[in-house]
Design a protein around this motif. Structure first.
Motif: not given
Length: 113
Positions: A37-39, A43-47, A92-100, A106-110
């Protein structure tokens, strides 16, 4: 406890590339889908992209053909290869684990010249 740690962000010029990594610990990595995901500021966080346990992938239209999500179950890591980056990919890019349901921090990409 499940933990997700992202890395690989940074400053890159338009048209450049980055590869993000997300290492997951604390659960059985291989059986759960993962997502990036990224935010962007204000703006709102988006998939951005998802990868299933079997390796099937999906992308938001704005990154199709430029980003590639992949997973390495032996390394408990999910990747996001980002090519042809644009200023509007800055976030800012985030990863998500759908099991938990857990998120990384997050990690920032500019993307800027």
């Amino acid at each position: 406890q499940v933990q997700l740690v992202e890395s690989g962000g940074g400053l890159v010029q338009p048209g450049g590339s980055l590869r993000l990594s997300c290492t997951v610990s604390g659960n059985i990595f291989s059986i759960y889908a993962k997502g990036w995901y990224r935010q962007a500021p204000g703006k709102q966080r988006e998939l951005v992209a998802t990868v299933s346990s079997g390796g099937s992938t999906n992308y938001v239209d704005s990154v199709k053909g430029r980003f590639t999500i992949s997973r390495d179950n032996a390394k408990n890591t999910v990747y996001l290869q980002m090519n042809s980056l644009k200023p509007e990919d800055t976030a800012v890019y985030y990863c998500r684990d759908y099991g938990s349901g857990y998120w990384g921090k997050g990690t920032l990409v500019t993307v800027s010249s």
